[in-house]
Design a protein around this motif. Structure first.
Motif, PDB file in Angstrom:
ATOM      1  N   GLN A 117      14.131   3.766   4.272  1.00 11.05           N
ATOM      2  CA  GLN A 117      15.185   3.830   3.267  1.00 11.05           C
ATOM      3  C   GLN A 117      14.681   3.316   1.924  1.00 11.05           C
ATOM      4  N   ALA A 118      13.883   2.251   1.961  1.00 12.37           N
ATOM      5  CA  ALA A 118      13.342   1.695   0.717  1.00 12.37           C
ATOM      6  C   ALA A 118      12.399   2.684   0.039  1.00 12.37           C
ATOM      7  N   VAL A 119      11.589   3.387   0.825  1.00 15.45           N
ATOM      8  CA  VAL A 119      10.677   4.378   0.258  1.00 15.45           C
ATOM      9  C   VAL A 119      11.454   5.523  -0.384  1.00 15.45           C
ATOM     10  N   LYS A 120      12.538   5.973   0.264  1.00 20.91           N
ATOM     11  CA  LYS A 120      13.364   7.045  -0.305  1.00 20.91           C
ATOM     12  C   LYS A 120      13.934   6.623  -1.654  1.00 20.91           C
ATOM     13  N   GLN A 121      14.430   5.405  -1.719  1.00 14.22           N
ATOM     14  CA  GLN A 121      14.997   4.913  -2.973  1.00 14.22           C
ATOM     15  C   GLN A 121      13.919   4.770  -4.042  1.00 14.22           C
ATOM     16  N   LEU A 122      12.737   4.357  -3.630  1.00 16.07           N
ATOM     17  CA  LEU A 122      11.642   4.211  -4.587  1.00 16.07           C
ATOM     18  C   LEU A 122      11.249   5.570  -5.167  1.00 16.07           C
ATOM     19  N   ARG A 123      11.140   6.585  -4.318  1.00 15.38           N
ATOM     20  CA  ARG A 123      10.795   7.921  -4.805  1.00 15.38           C
ATOM     21  C   ARG A 123      11.855   8.418  -5.798  1.00 15.38           C
ATOM     22  N   SER A 179       0.834  -1.202   0.000  1.00 17.89           N
ATOM     23  CA  SER A 179       0.000   0.000   0.000  1.00 17.89           C
ATOM     24  C   SER A 179       0.867   1.250   0.000  1.00 17.89           C
ATOM     25  N   ASP A 180       1.969   1.230   0.768  1.00 14.08           N
ATOM     26  CA  ASP A 180       2.906   2.355   0.761  1.00 14.08           C
ATOM     27  C   ASP A 180       3.462   2.575  -0.639  1.00 14.08           C
ATOM     28  N   LEU A 181       3.810   1.486  -1.299  1.00 16.13           N
ATOM     29  CA  LEU A 181       4.358   1.587  -2.648  1.00 16.13           C
ATOM     30  C   LEU A 181       3.344   2.215  -3.602  1.00 16.13           C
ATOM     31  N   ILE A 182       2.102   1.776  -3.532  1.00 15.23           N
ATOM     32  CA  ILE A 182       1.050   2.340  -4.394  1.00 15.23           C
ATOM     33  C   ILE A 182       0.917   3.837  -4.149  1.00 15.23           C
ATOM     34  N   LYS A 183       0.906   4.224  -2.881  1.00 10.63           N
ATOM     35  CA  LYS A 183       0.758   5.643  -2.552  1.00 10.63           C
ATOM     36  C   LYS A 183       1.933   6.467  -3.071  1.00 10.63           C
ATOM     37  N   VAL A 184       3.150   5.937  -2.937  1.00 14.10           N
ATOM     38  CA  VAL A 184       4.327   6.651  -3.426  1.00 14.10           C
ATOM     39  C   VAL A 184       4.238   6.855  -4.934  1.00 14.10           C
ATOM     40  N   LEU A 185       3.872   5.800  -5.656  1.00 12.95           N
ATOM     41  CA  LEU A 185       3.767   5.912  -7.111  1.00 12.95           C
ATOM     42  C   LEU A 185       2.730   6.953  -7.514  1.00 12.95           C
ATOM     43  N   LEU A 186       1.565   6.906  -6.877  1.00 10.48           N
ATOM     44  CA  LEU A 186       0.506   7.849  -7.224  1.00 10.48           C
ATOM     45  C   LEU A 186       0.895   9.279  -6.858  1.00 10.48           C
ATOM     46  N   GLU A 187       1.557   9.447  -5.713  1.00 10.14           N
ATOM     47  CA  GLU A 187       2.003  10.781  -5.306  1.00 10.14           C
ATOM     48  C   GLU A 187       3.030  11.341  -6.287  1.00 10.14           C
ATOM     49  N   GLU A 188       4.026  10.535  -6.633  1.00 17.29           N
ATOM     50  CA  GLU A 188       5.084  11.010  -7.517  1.00 17.29           C
ATOM     51  C   GLU A 188       4.580  11.258  -8.937  1.00 17.29           C
TER      52      GLU A 188
END
Length: 216
Positions: free
Chosen positions: A199-205, A65-74
């Protein structure tokens, strides 16, 4: 009900099936369970299933869910996450609580709503289900008209798109197009385990911004 639910215990990862449950009884069960609970429900033509998820299930649910939100936000795509909201239809005799769900194309239609009525409101544009100890219920989502269903099982993502009255497995998502989601999600989960979630979220963004050519 012959046995009140407060006398029942469902261990994590286990299921309880109740047969011949009519619509009134189904709603009574929902009222008795309340909203602050770990137990999830699925109701299909009189069969009521109650299940309690395992920690593995909850971890993968939250991280994906975090990944989905990051993608949609970016990607600057507006969305409304509604978690495990109960969706039900008396006409269809079906009810379900997804692991998570998102309004994306129809976000503006539900933005201010405190309750969703599928008689007049659209279903979620995207539903996420994590299969660990039980299978999801694509037949229920199909009947409710959910356009896109993601199922994550044994480290793999399955993307199902509603086409001509059936779900068809696809390599690509309609709500988050042009991204190799089947590769990104397992990689992201692995990074969360080795490096930690933040850290994973930062790299994903950073990866998303590089791939869409943005500099922020």
């Amino acid at each position: 009900m012959l046995i009140t639910l407060n006398r029942l215990t469902i261990p994590p990862g286990e299921h309880l099936f109740l047969h011949d449950v009519n619509w009134k009884e189904f709603n009574s069960v929902l009222a008795e369970l309340g909203e602050s609970r770990a137990t999830k429900i699925a109701y299909n033509n009189g069969l009521l299933e109650l299940m309690t998820p395992l920690p593995e299930h909850e971890r993968n649910k939250e991280l994906i869910s975090d990944l989905i939100k990051v993608l949609l936000e970016e990607l600057e795509i507006e969305f409304c996450p509604l978690g495990s909201t109960t969706f039900k239809s008396e006409t269809l005799l079906k009810g379900i609580e997804p692991d998570n769900c998102f309004y994306i194309q129809n976000e503006s239609l539900v933005r201010t709503l405190d309750r969703i009525d599928l008689n007049i409101d659209p279903p979620p544009d995207l539903v996420l289900e994590i299969d660990v100890t039980y299978r999801t219920h694509p037949d229920i989502y199909l009947a409710l008209g959910v356009p896109e269903l993601w199922r994550f099982e044994k480290g793999e993502l399955q993307i199902n798109l509603l086409q001509s009255g059936n779900y068809v497995e696809s390599e690509n998502s309609l709500v988050i197009p042009d991204f190799p989601l089947k590769q990104i999600i397992p990689q992201f989960l692995s990074q969360c385990q080795t490096q930690g979630r933040n850290q994973a979220v930062k790299q994903l963004r950073f990866w998303v911004r590089q791939n869409v050519g943005w500099v922020k």
